[in-house]
Design a protein around this motif. Structure first.
Motif, PDB file in Angstrom:
ATOM      1  N   UNK A 516       0.840  -1.208   0.000  1.00  0.00           N
ATOM      2  CA  UNK A 516       0.000   0.000   0.000  1.00  0.00           C
ATOM      3  C   UNK A 516       0.870   1.250   0.000  1.00  0.00           C
ATOM      4  N   UNK A 517       1.880   1.304   0.866  1.00  0.00           N
ATOM      5  CA  UNK A 517       2.707   2.505   0.959  1.00  0.00           C
ATOM      6  C   UNK A 517       3.536   2.696  -0.304  1.00  0.00           C
ATOM      7  N   UNK A 518       3.986   1.592  -0.904  1.00  0.00           N
ATOM      8  CA  UNK A 518       4.759   1.702  -2.141  1.00  0.00           C
ATOM      9  C   UNK A 518       3.904   2.273  -3.266  1.00  0.00           C
ATOM     10  N   UNK A 519       2.602   1.926  -3.268  1.00  0.00           N
ATOM     11  CA  UNK A 519       1.714   2.404  -4.326  1.00  0.00           C
ATOM     12  C   UNK A 519       1.418   3.900  -4.191  1.00  0.00           C
ATOM     13  N   UNK A 520       1.201   4.377  -2.960  1.00  0.00           N
ATOM     14  CA  UNK A 520       0.775   5.769  -2.787  1.00  0.00           C
ATOM     15  C   UNK A 520       1.948   6.749  -2.754  1.00  0.00           C
TER      16      UNK A 520
END
Length: 574
Positions: A516-520
């Motif tokens: 999730x953090x890598x995507x945002x």
């Protein structure tokens, strides 16, 4: 007068020490009861062990007899086949006789299990082993008549040899389509030796015998009564054993234990493949060296216990007399102890508070060290240190929700902080990846991606070594998170391709938080996605399949995660 004084002294002692006397009686009666009980247990174990030994001997004899019978039956079947072939080729009597002679030489080349081999063909008897038997009329002989009545292999009961009068057992079979019969004599001495040899120098097994399905004695260890029925009145102890023969003949194997006339004995029996029963008479009271040692040890134990317990009671009695004198001293000492008690409690409280404070500072220091190590990796990867802080907060939200809705995760309630702290190390393995791959601003090639995958293995090893001297839970969670946070439920993750619940819970949570953090967030190889797009990609499995439970928890806390990412970004901007 002296007698009266003596009686008075005795009565006084009885009244004064009534409790001590009562204890002595109870203790010694208990020891006596335990001794009888232990002796009973040892006796039962002895009986069972001796009977088991008898069953082992039965098994050994059954195995040897089955081997001989099996060999004999195969020989008869082999000759039957060759005989059919000779019939088809119209073989002469000389050829058939040669077949019998050569076969007999062959089967006795290594073991002399068989004495004679017969073939009755066209009313003529061929015999390998003794040509004198060829003059005998086979009609009326047990092996010949039994084979004609059945179209299968027959094992005769012991019968008298025509010439020697010795007892003989024969394996016979009707061969061909005529009244030709093949017979193979089993060495009666061999059967006897097998039965006898198994119990030579054996103190537990007293005697034994072999009977067929009809209760006819095939062999006995004393060599007597062969060929007679087990219920023949001329046999020793026939009335004692007669009630048990039906049980033996109707069962495959078993044990019969009975006591009579003060002599504890039993029967161990087992059935052979040829419907014979091997039976051994077992003396259940014979004590082996190990059992004798155990019994002596028990006797020694109770003797020592008797002496020690009574000595303890005596010492107690003496000390109780002194106790009254020491009572006053004890009361004074109690006052002193009470005076020092408050000082000691105060000192303990102070030391305890210091220990708690030191423990808290140590935990804080551990967290700082772990975060600093993770920051080193993140800075090398050109990522901000906020990534670690966000991951820890995402992980906390997801685990807290999982514990709330799934009872199976309740055990992690007290370990949330440890998992969150050690999650900062999830990418520590990237230390071992070259900058050309780690900082490449484009999609990695297949070879480069394979090299990148190694950061999970390197990370697991590093986490294990770094956290080895810390808390055991930290070490375990650190290893699992670093090694398995890229595993996916469908087995398409790495490094091991684990599936479903094979992936540790902590690694699953850190894995989805990391994705999730890598995507945002913006990376060197991509622009950031919106929160909504990132959630959609995760739910659609575009970043690998996560477990339904973890996905459900993500959906329930996604708004809080969005707020965390926005707050952290605002702090970075400021």
């Amino acid at each position: 007068m002296k007698i009266n004084n003596w009686n008075a002294w005795i009565m006084k002692q009885l009244k004064t020490n009534a409790i001590i006397i009562f204890i002595i009686i109870v203790v010694n009666m208990t020891l006596l009861l335990l001794w009888f009980q232990s002796n009973l247990i040892i006796t039962k174990e002895l009986y069972a062990k001796n009977m088991e030994h008898g069953m082992t001997k039965c098994s050994e004899v059954v195995n040897d007899l089955d081997n001989i019978i099996y060999l004999g039956e195969n020989i008869v079947n082999l000759i039957d086949r060759d005989y059919d072939y000779l019939i088809e080729k119209e073989g002469t009597s000389d050829v058939k006789e040669e077949l019998i002679a050569q076969t007999f030489v062959l089967i006795n080349e290594y073991e002399n299990y068989f004495e004679k081999l017969y073939l009755v063909d066209e009313n003529k008897l061929f015999c390998a082993g003794d040509e004198a038997y060829e003059a005998i009329d086979p009609n009326g002989r047990p092996w010949y008549e039994s084979a004609l009545l059945r179209n299968d292999i027959v094992i005769t009961i012991p019968y008298d040899d025509y010439y020697t009068g010795d007892q003989v057992v024969t394996i016979s079979k009707k061969v061909g389509n005529s009244e030709s019969v093949l017979g193979l004599d089993i060495s009666q001495d061999e059967i006897f030796n097998i039965l006898k040899k198994a119990i030579e120098d054996d103190q537990v097994v007293k005697s034994g015998f072999i009977i067929n399905r009809d209760g006819i004695i095939v062999a006995r260890t004393d060599g007597l009564y062969t060929g007679k029925s087990v219920i023949d009145s001329s046999l020793d102890n026939v009335e004692k054993l007669k009630p048990y023969y039906n049980e033996i003949l109707t069962n495959e194997s078993g044990q019969i234990m009975f006591d009579e006339g003060g002599y504890a004995y039993g029967l161990a029996y087992q059935k052979t493949a040829s419907d014979w029963h091997v039976v051994y008479v077992i003396d259940k009271k014979v004590i082996g060296s190990e059992t004798l040692l155990l019994k002596n040890q028990v006797i020694l134990f109770f003797a020592i216990s008797f002496i020690m317990l009574n000595a303890v009671i005596l010492v107690y009695y003496i000390k109780r007399q002194r106790a009254n004198r020491l009572k006053e001293r004890a009361e004074k000492a109690e006052q002193d102890l009470l005076r020092y008690k408050d000082d000691l409690e105060r000192l303990v409280d102070e030391r305890t508070e210091k220990i708690v404070q030191q423990g808290q500072r140590l935990e804080e220091l551990n967290t700082v060290i772990i975060d600093n190590m993770a920051d080193i990796v993140e800075f090398r990867d050109l990522e901000s240190g906020q990534h670690i802080k966000r991951i820890k907060k995402y992980v906390y939200l997801i685990i807290e929700k999982a514990i709330e809705i799934y009872p199976e995760y309740e055990d992690y309630r007290d370990k949330i902080e440890k998992i969150c702290n050690v999650s900062a190390l999830h990418d520590i393995g990237k230390i071992g990846i070259t900058d050309t791959i780690l900082l490449k601003p484009a999609k990695l090639t297949a070879e480069e991606f394979e090299e990148m995958k190694k950061h999970t293995i390197i990370g697991g090893s590093l986490a294990e070594r770094i956290l080895e001297k810390y808390d055991d839970d930290l070490k375990e969670f650190g290893y699992q998170i670093c090694r398995y946070h890229h595993e996916r439920c469908d087995g398409k993750g790495y490094p091991e391709g684990l599936k479903g619940e094979q992936i540790p819970f902590c690694a699953q949570v850190v894995g989805i938080a990391d994705v999730y953090d890598a995507l945002i967030e913006k990376r060197v190889y991509k622009e950031p996605y919106s929160h909504e797009k990132a959630i959609e990609m995760i739910l659609n499995g575009e970043c690998g399949k996560f477990s339904d439970k973890i996905i459900n928890c993500l959906r329930m806390v996604e708004h809080e995660m969005k707020q965390i990412s926005q707050n952290e970004n605002e702090l970075v901007t400021k």
